[in-house]
Motif scaffolding. Structure first.
Motif, PDB file in Angstrom:
ATOM      1  N   CYS A  75       0.842  -1.198   0.000  1.00  0.00           N
ATOM      2  CA  CYS A  75       0.000   0.000   0.000  1.00  0.00           C
ATOM      3  C   CYS A  75       0.875   1.245   0.000  1.00  0.00           C
ATOM      4  O   CYS A  75       1.172   1.818   1.058  1.00  0.00           O
ATOM      5  N   PRO A  76       1.301   1.685  -1.186  1.00  0.00           N
ATOM      6  CA  PRO A  76       2.111   2.909  -1.250  1.00  0.00           C
ATOM      7  C   PRO A  76       1.235   4.140  -1.094  1.00  0.00           C
ATOM      8  O   PRO A  76       0.025   4.097  -1.343  1.00  0.00           O
ATOM      9  N   SER A  77       1.860   5.239  -0.690  1.00  0.00           N
ATOM     10  CA  SER A  77       1.127   6.503  -0.640  1.00  0.00           C
ATOM     11  C   SER A  77       0.947   6.968  -2.074  1.00  0.00           C
ATOM     12  O   SER A  77       0.055   6.497  -2.771  1.00  0.00           O
ATOM     13  N   ALA A 125       6.353 -12.326   7.026  1.00  0.00           N
ATOM     14  CA  ALA A 125       5.772 -11.011   6.764  1.00  0.00           C
ATOM     15  C   ALA A 125       4.284 -10.982   7.090  1.00  0.00           C
ATOM     16  O   ALA A 125       3.571 -11.951   6.887  1.00  0.00           O
ATOM     17  N   ARG A 126       3.835  -9.826   7.592  1.00  0.00           N
ATOM     18  CA  ARG A 126       2.410  -9.633   7.852  1.00  0.00           C
ATOM     19  C   ARG A 126       1.693  -9.275   6.555  1.00  0.00           C
ATOM     20  O   ARG A 126       2.324  -9.073   5.517  1.00  0.00           O
ATOM     21  N   ALA A 127       0.384  -9.136   6.619  1.00  0.00           N
ATOM     22  CA  ALA A 127      -0.429  -9.022   5.405  1.00  0.00           C
ATOM     23  C   ALA A 127      -0.256  -7.710   4.644  1.00  0.00           C
ATOM     24  O   ALA A 127      -0.139  -7.708   3.430  1.00  0.00           O
ATOM     25  N   ILE A 128      -0.247  -6.570   5.332  1.00  0.00           N
ATOM     26  CA  ILE A 128      -0.332  -5.269   4.662  1.00  0.00           C
ATOM     27  C   ILE A 128       0.948  -4.471   4.885  1.00  0.00           C
ATOM     28  O   ILE A 128       1.355  -4.234   6.027  1.00  0.00           O
ATOM     29  N   LEU A 129       1.559  -4.022   3.798  1.00  0.00           N
ATOM     30  CA  LEU A 129       2.787  -3.243   3.856  1.00  0.00           C
ATOM     31  C   LEU A 129       2.510  -1.812   3.429  1.00  0.00           C
ATOM     32  O   LEU A 129       2.040  -1.559   2.322  1.00  0.00           O
ATOM     33  N   ARG A 130       2.769  -0.846   4.331  1.00  0.00           N
ATOM     34  CA  ARG A 130       2.647   0.582   4.011  1.00  0.00           C
ATOM     35  C   ARG A 130       3.990   1.069   3.477  1.00  0.00           C
ATOM     36  O   ARG A 130       5.030   0.745   4.036  1.00  0.00           O
ATOM     37  N   VAL A 131       3.953   1.884   2.421  1.00  0.00           N
ATOM     38  CA  VAL A 131       5.176   2.464   1.871  1.00  0.00           C
ATOM     39  C   VAL A 131       4.921   3.950   1.663  1.00  0.00           C
ATOM     40  O   VAL A 131       4.107   4.336   0.825  1.00  0.00           O
ATOM     41  N   THR A 132       5.605   4.783   2.461  1.00  0.00           N
ATOM     42  CA  THR A 132       5.480   6.239   2.318  1.00  0.00           C
ATOM     43  C   THR A 132       6.849   6.877   2.499  1.00  0.00           C
ATOM     44  O   THR A 132       7.686   6.344   3.223  1.00  0.00           O
TER      45      THR A 132
END
Length: 168
Positions: A75-77, A125-132
């Motif tokens: 999930c990128p910004s 790894a967990r389910a959701i990866l934030r990338v900002t």
């Protein structure tokens, strides 16, 4: 999933499904409600499948067994793409401000490298990866993100009764 399950994997190896989400799937945005809804669907589906795909019931031993299948979403910004770039931001000051709150535009290469390093290469790894740009690369933690608070506060200041007026 069925295709993955048909071909056995060696012990200790895993197969990865990587969905492309967005921070809009974690933080609602009033500027793009349909886009936000679709990305919330990606995040919800990924969270459910992260658990469901990891095990299957084996009737011969009457218990769940690991499948070696992992499901994640990156999930990128905002990434510098045809959808969002310097030209599109110049036309929309609200989106430009939101991009600034997240720390600017990411490069597509940075997002893909983060996804592979954190999701594909890490079996835990967990389910959701934030990338900002402002927070870097992190797995999603429950609770309000600081940018979400700022976006919500800006929307409320801009039109504090807008939603209620439309409902009434």
């Amino acid at each position: 999933l069925e295709a993955f399950e048909r071909k056995p994997v060696e012990d200790g190896t895993s197969r990865v499904i990587l969905n492309v989400g967005s921070m809009a799937g974690l933080i609602p945005t009033t500027v793009m409600p349909v886009y936000t809804a679709t990305k919330y669907a990606v995040v919800g589906f990924t969270r459910a499948m992260h658990v469901a795909a990891s095990k299957r019931y084996d009737p011969s031993i009457k218990k769940n067994v690991p499948t070696g299948i992992r499901v994640h979403a990156v999930c990128p910004s905002f990434a510098d793409t045809g959808m969002v770039n310097a030209d599109t931001l110049a036309k929309d000051p609200r989106n430009k401000r939101t991009v600034e709150l997240f720390g600017g535009l990411l490069t597509p290469d940075f997002v893909s490298e983060a996804a592979f390093e954190k999701c594909v290469d890490d079996p835990a790894a967990r389910a959701i990866l934030r990338v900002t740009p402002v927070d870097g690369v992190k797995f999603d933690e429950p609770g309000l993100h600081p940018v979400e608070k700022a976006v919500r506060n800006n929307a409320i200041r801009a039109d504090p009764w807008g939603t209620l007026r439309k409902i009434m």
